[in-house]
Design an enzyme around this catalytic site. Structure first.
Site, PDB file in Angstrom:
ATOM      1  N   ARG A 211      -3.972   1.537   4.270  1.00  0.00           N
ATOM      2  CA  ARG A 211      -5.325   1.030   4.455  1.00  0.00           C
ATOM      3  C   ARG A 211      -6.266   1.832   3.566  1.00  0.00           C
ATOM      4  NH1 ARG A 211      -3.603  -3.056   6.383  1.00  0.00           N
ATOM      5  NH2 ARG A 211      -3.935  -3.865   8.506  1.00  0.00           N
TER       6      ARG A 211
ATOM      7  N   GLU B  61     -12.951  -4.640   0.773  1.00  0.00           N
ATOM      8  CA  GLU B  61     -12.135  -5.749   0.279  1.00  0.00           C
ATOM      9  C   GLU B  61     -12.821  -7.068   0.633  1.00  0.00           C
ATOM     10  OE1 GLU B  61      -8.134  -5.489   1.807  1.00  0.00           O
ATOM     11  OE2 GLU B  61      -7.900  -3.407   1.189  1.00  0.00           O
TER      12      GLU B  61
ATOM     13  N   HIS C 128      -4.300  -6.401  -2.224  1.00  0.00           N
ATOM     14  CA  HIS C 128      -3.801  -6.321  -0.838  1.00  0.00           C
ATOM     15  C   HIS C 128      -2.732  -7.395  -0.627  1.00  0.00           C
ATOM     16  CE1 HIS C 128      -4.948  -5.087   3.538  1.00  0.00           C
ATOM     17  NE2 HIS C 128      -3.649  -5.297   3.411  1.00  0.00           N
TER      18      HIS C 128
END
Length: 308
Positions: A227, A256, A274
């Site tokens: 993360r 993000e 991601h």
């Protein structure tokens, strides 16, 4: 027979939507919409916070079924206090996430994107050979978080004859020679490659600090498939800009889907969207396990991916 009501949150493929519709009567929206008072389960594919307010907007809610393994965006204590079960999709994504972590490590260390451009852009013909780089095999690697994914990464790096160091909250049963450290700082001091595979959330926020990055050192590379919150991003940008670490390969970011533009401007940063679990096979398996959690709940069976 009447199908139970389900709130579906997030971007689902047509196939996943059809499969959920076969199980339940689907409502689309957000928890805050309070779409239907009869909704007992939510299929959740979002990184937006799911806290007490969202839970209270759905008074009949009994299950939050996540599409993914991370659950740091869900207030587990609030769920527990309300008797709401939370389930995720463990194990089915381990291989793909570990594969990408190793691929990012190699691509960053060997500067594969830059070498590709060296050929495509004509620099090979104009300037000659690409600059020499550092060897990867045999260098010590550190895994921050030796859970399912962390262990899969470590197993792969072992095949490169890389000595494995790791941090975890509790000691793990590991192959002979793997060395456990009691802190991220101790781990960073001993390795050339530091791979982050620890769970997100408040307990690990900022765990990779300026001090940890300095311990990793000017020949060190950071790889993050965990993360963005695990890393002090301001400290990371400064360390990269000042070459106090060699490089970073990042699949996750503090913000993000719009990472800090200073990261994109740095030549020693490799960026991914991601997407570590982003293969056809794994996303299908994740959808299937999410549905199995939902099916098990409505049939009164144990949830295969139960978190709370």
């Amino acid at each position: 027979m009447t199908k139970p009501d389900l709130l579906m949150v997030g971007p689902y493929s047509e196939a996943d939507t059809e499969a959920l519709a076969a199980l339940c009567t689907i409502h689309k929206g957000t928890p805050a919409d309070g779409v239907a008072a009869s909704i007992r389960a939510v299929a959740y594919r979002s990184m937006k916070p799911f806290g007490a307010a969202e839970m209270d907007a759905l008074p009949a809610l009994e299950l939050i079924a996540l599409f993914g393994v991370g659950h740091d965006h869900v207030d587990l204590e609030a769920a527990r206090a309300r008797g709401i079960a939370v389930a995720n999709t463990p194990d089915v994504l381990n291989d793909d996430v570990a594969d990408l972590a190793v691929g990012m490590l190699l691509a960053s260390a060997r500067r594969i994107p830059q070498a590709d451009e060296w050929v495509r852009g004509g620099d090979w013909a104009r300037q000659g050979a690409f600059p020499l780089l550092r060897k990867v095999s045999g260098k010590p690697a550190g895994i921050l978080g030796l859970g399912r994914i962390g262990r899969a990464i470590a197993n792969r790096l072992s095949a490169f004859d890389m000595p494995i160091h790791y941090w975890s909250r509790t000691p793990k049963k590991t192959p002979a020679g793997w060395q456990r450290h009691d802190s991220a700082l101790s781990l960073a001091r001993e390795v050339d490659f530091l791979v982050l595979a620890v769970a997100g959330g408040p307990d690990t926020a900022g765990m990779v600090s300026a001090e940890v990055l300095d311990a990793l050192g000017p020949e060190g590379t950071l790889v993050n498939i965990a993360r963005g919150s695990v890393v002090d991003e301001e400290a990371l940008i400064a360390a990269l800009a000042d070459r106090r670490i060699a490089a970073a390969a990042l699949d996750v970011f503090a913000s993000e889907p719009a990472p800090d533009p200073r990261l994109a401007a740095l030549p020693n940063v490799l960026m991914q969207p991601h997407h570590a679990s982003g293969t056809v096979e794994t996303r299908a398996a994740m959808g299937a396990l999410q549905r199995e959690n939902i099916r098990a709940f409505f049939e009164g069976r144990p949830l295969p991916g139960r978190v709370v």
